[in-house]
Design a protein around this motif. Structure first.
Motif, mmCIF file in Angstrom:
data_model
loop_
_atom_site.group_PDB
_atom_site.id
_atom_site.type_symbol
_atom_site.label_atom_id
_atom_site.label_comp_id
_atom_site.label_asym_id
_atom_site.label_seq_id
_atom_site.Cartn_x
_atom_site.Cartn_y
_atom_site.Cartn_z
ATOM 1 N N LEU A 167 0.830 -1.208 0.000
ATOM 2 C CA LEU A 167 0.000 0.000 0.000
ATOM 3 C C LEU A 167 0.862 1.254 0.000
ATOM 4 O O LEU A 167 1.709 1.447 0.884
ATOM 5 C CB LEU A 167 -0.922 -0.013 1.220
ATOM 6 N N LYS A 168 0.641 2.089 -1.018
ATOM 7 C CA LYS A 168 1.302 3.396 -1.118
ATOM 8 C C LYS A 168 0.247 4.404 -1.589
ATOM 9 O O LYS A 168 0.360 4.996 -2.662
ATOM 10 C CB LYS A 168 2.475 3.343 -2.092
ATOM 11 N N PRO A 169 -0.806 4.617 -0.801
ATOM 12 C CA PRO A 169 -1.916 5.468 -1.242
ATOM 13 C C PRO A 169 -1.574 6.947 -1.366
ATOM 14 O O PRO A 169 -2.362 7.720 -1.919
ATOM 15 C CB PRO A 169 -2.973 5.246 -0.150
ATOM 16 N N PHE A 170 -0.410 7.326 -0.887
ATOM 17 C CA PHE A 170 0.035 8.714 -0.962
ATOM 18 C C PHE A 170 0.765 9.003 -2.275
ATOM 19 O O PHE A 170 1.225 10.118 -2.503
ATOM 20 C CB PHE A 170 0.956 9.024 0.224
ATOM 21 N N LYS A 171 0.875 8.000 -3.150
ATOM 22 C CA LYS A 171 1.546 8.151 -4.437
ATOM 23 C C LYS A 171 0.557 7.916 -5.570
ATOM 24 O O LYS A 171 -0.520 7.341 -5.382
ATOM 25 C CB LYS A 171 2.680 7.128 -4.560
ATOM 26 N N THR A 172 0.936 8.338 -6.778
ATOM 27 C CA THR A 172 0.129 8.051 -7.956
ATOM 28 C C THR A 172 0.802 6.947 -8.769
ATOM 29 O O THR A 172 2.023 6.799 -8.736
ATOM 30 C CB THR A 172 -0.036 9.300 -8.839
ATOM 31 N N GLY A 173 -0.012 6.185 -9.479
ATOM 32 C CA GLY A 173 0.510 5.105 -10.308
ATOM 33 C C GLY A 173 0.933 5.589 -11.677
ATOM 34 O O GLY A 173 0.869 6.786 -11.984
ATOM 35 N N ALA A 174 1.359 4.658 -12.519
ATOM 36 C CA ALA A 174 1.803 4.994 -13.872
ATOM 37 C C ALA A 174 0.686 5.612 -14.698
ATOM 38 O O ALA A 174 0.948 6.371 -15.641
ATOM 39 C CB ALA A 174 2.340 3.739 -14.561
ATOM 40 N N ASP A 175 -0.580 5.306 -14.332
ATOM 41 C CA ASP A 175 -1.715 5.853 -15.064
ATOM 42 C C ASP A 175 -2.134 7.229 -14.566
ATOM 43 O O ASP A 175 -3.101 7.808 -15.059
ATOM 44 C CB ASP A 175 -2.915 4.891 -14.972
ATOM 45 N N GLY A 176 -1.387 7.770 -13.593
ATOM 46 C CA GLY A 176 -1.684 9.088 -13.056
ATOM 47 C C GLY A 176 -2.751 9.098 -11.978
ATOM 48 O O GLY A 176 -3.037 10.146 -11.391
ATOM 49 N N ARG A 177 -3.336 7.948 -11.702
ATOM 50 C CA ARG A 177 -4.366 7.851 -10.669
ATOM 51 C C ARG A 177 -3.737 7.608 -9.305
ATOM 52 O O ARG A 177 -2.681 7.008 -9.194
ATOM 53 C CB ARG A 177 -5.339 6.707 -10.976
ATOM 54 N N GLN A 178 -4.420 8.116 -8.269
ATOM 55 C CA GLN A 178 -3.952 7.875 -6.906
ATOM 56 C C GLN A 178 -3.990 6.380 -6.598
ATOM 57 O O GLN A 178 -4.947 5.694 -6.937
ATOM 58 C CB GLN A 178 -4.852 8.627 -5.917
ATOM 59 N N ARG A 243 -1.803 -22.919 -5.531
ATOM 60 C CA ARG A 243 -2.145 -21.994 -6.613
ATOM 61 C C ARG A 243 -2.034 -20.550 -6.127
ATOM 62 O O ARG A 243 -2.503 -20.200 -5.055
ATOM 63 C CB ARG A 243 -3.555 -22.273 -7.114
ATOM 64 N N PHE A 244 -1.405 -19.723 -6.966
ATOM 65 C CA PHE A 244 -1.350 -18.280 -6.734
ATOM 66 C C PHE A 244 -2.252 -17.583 -7.751
ATOM 67 O O PHE A 244 -2.292 -17.964 -8.918
ATOM 68 C CB PHE A 244 0.077 -17.750 -6.915
ATOM 69 N N GLU A 245 -2.950 -16.542 -7.297
ATOM 70 C CA GLU A 245 -3.733 -15.684 -8.186
ATOM 71 C C GLU A 245 -3.501 -14.236 -7.783
ATOM 72 O O GLU A 245 -3.186 -13.942 -6.628
ATOM 73 C CB GLU A 245 -5.230 -16.015 -8.093
ATOM 74 N N THR A 246 -3.641 -13.330 -8.740
ATOM 75 C CA THR A 246 -3.477 -11.907 -8.453
ATOM 76 C C THR A 246 -4.725 -11.148 -8.875
ATOM 77 O O THR A 246 -5.195 -11.303 -10.014
ATOM 78 C CB THR A 246 -2.251 -11.324 -9.177
ATOM 79 N N ILE A 247 -5.245 -10.334 -7.955
ATOM 80 C CA ILE A 247 -6.421 -9.502 -8.236
ATOM 81 C C ILE A 247 -5.982 -8.041 -8.201
ATOM 82 O O ILE A 247 -5.302 -7.603 -7.259
ATOM 83 C CB ILE A 247 -7.520 -9.745 -7.185
ATOM 84 N N ARG A 248 -6.352 -7.284 -9.216
ATOM 85 C CA ARG A 248 -6.062 -5.855 -9.230
ATOM 86 C C ARG A 248 -7.205 -5.086 -8.573
ATOM 87 O O ARG A 248 -8.375 -5.455 -8.723
ATOM 88 C CB ARG A 248 -5.850 -5.352 -10.653
ATOM 89 N N TYR A 249 -6.872 -4.043 -7.853
ATOM 90 C CA TYR A 249 -7.900 -3.200 -7.237
ATOM 91 C C TYR A 249 -7.465 -1.731 -7.336
ATOM 92 O O TYR A 249 -6.285 -1.439 -7.487
ATOM 93 C CB TYR A 249 -8.151 -3.596 -5.771
ATOM 94 N N LYS A 250 -8.443 -0.833 -7.316
ATOM 95 C CA LYS A 250 -8.167 0.575 -7.566
ATOM 96 C C LYS A 250 -8.763 1.454 -6.470
ATOM 97 O O LYS A 250 -9.529 1.005 -5.627
ATOM 98 C CB LYS A 250 -8.752 0.995 -8.925
ATOM 99 N N ARG A 251 -8.411 2.730 -6.573
ATOM 100 C CA ARG A 251 -8.953 3.740 -5.657
ATOM 101 C C ARG A 251 -10.464 3.864 -5.917
ATOM 102 O O ARG A 251 -10.908 3.905 -7.063
ATOM 103 C CB ARG A 251 -8.302 5.088 -5.951
#
Length: 252
Positions: A167-178, A243-251
């Motif tokens: 978790l780094k909610p104080f930064k923005t991602g590559a897409d410019g979103r928080q 088994r490993f799985e990855t789920i993406r989540y957004k602001r």
């Protein structure tokens, strides 16, 4: 800014397998030596986190734990031994860390982390690794790290499964979103009694080793700047199915 001495000959030999990695090298090992990492809990998850971060050469490890070692802990909390039963977990963990790597400084915080003391605690470190086992602590840690702008490596385990995220909610991602926060992933804790405790439901001991080691790996990536940390991604592990799985989540 704290001055860190060059790596000694003994340290160069100790960390030789890191230093020959082009992605880490001497500069990365120096980053590890300078790093200050706060670990919440010296239990099932905290044990492998502390062991591997100590072995990796993290300069300062802070441990938050107010519990004592019990016999039922030893099935999974591998940083403690039978002779440690009845002793404070922080003290037991510190002794183990000193055996692993005498170059690591250990700072003990023998207290229960709360919403009141969490901000000051996390502010004193570069990043936090949460190995707690209750929702009150998880929310308090996550909120404090967001407020103090400190990265958080979060994990949780169930009977045969676990999850890890960064978790780094104080930064923005590559897409410019928080970047998302813990509350974007889990808006509110479940009602009391819905999620059984480890003592009630049981847990496979080796599972905490898998998840805690993944937390240590994410912490090392954050410190050295290598790879892609699990920001905005929840890594799920099903031990019974392997088994490993990855789920993406957004602001939200």
């Amino acid at each position: 800014m704290t001055t860190v001495l060059p790596l000694s000959d003994e340290e160069l030999e100790r960390y030789a397998r890191h230093i020959v990695l082009p992605e880490v090298g001497g500069p990365g090992q120096q980053k590890l030596k300078r790093a200050r990492v706060l670990v919440i809990g010296a239990g099932g998850l905290g044990a492998p986190v502390l062991e591997y971060l100590a072995a990796a050469g993290v300069g300062t490890l802070g441990i938050v734990d107010d519990d004592t070692v019990s016999l039922s802990n030893l099935q999974r909390q591998v940083i403690h031994g039978t002779k440690s039963i009845g002793r404070p977990k922080g003290e037991s963990a510190r002794e183990a860390i000193q055996r692993i790597n005498p170059h690591v400084t250990v700072e003990l915080h023998t207290l229960r982390l709360t919403t009141d003391n969490a901000p000051a605690l996390v502010a004193g470190y570069d990043l936090t690794v949460d190995g707690s086992d209750n929702f009150d602590t998880r929310y308090a840690v996550a909120d404090a790290c967001e407020r103090e702008k400190k990265p958080l490596v979060h994990a949780a385990v169930g009977r045969f499964d676990g999850s890890v995220t960064v978790l780094k909610p104080f930064k923005t991602g590559a897409d410019g979103r928080q970047n998302p926060s813990y509350r974007d992933l889990f808006p509110e804790p479940p009602p009391a009694g819905v999620v059984p405790s480890c003592a009630e439901a049981g847990i496979l001991g080796a599972l905490t080793g898998v998840i805690g080691t993944l937390q240590a790996m994410e912490a090392i990536k954050l410190i050295t700047g290598i790879g892609e940390p699990l920001v905005g991604r929840l890594l799920l592990y099903d031990a019974l199915a392997a088994r490993f799985e990855t789920i993406r989540y957004k602001r939200r």
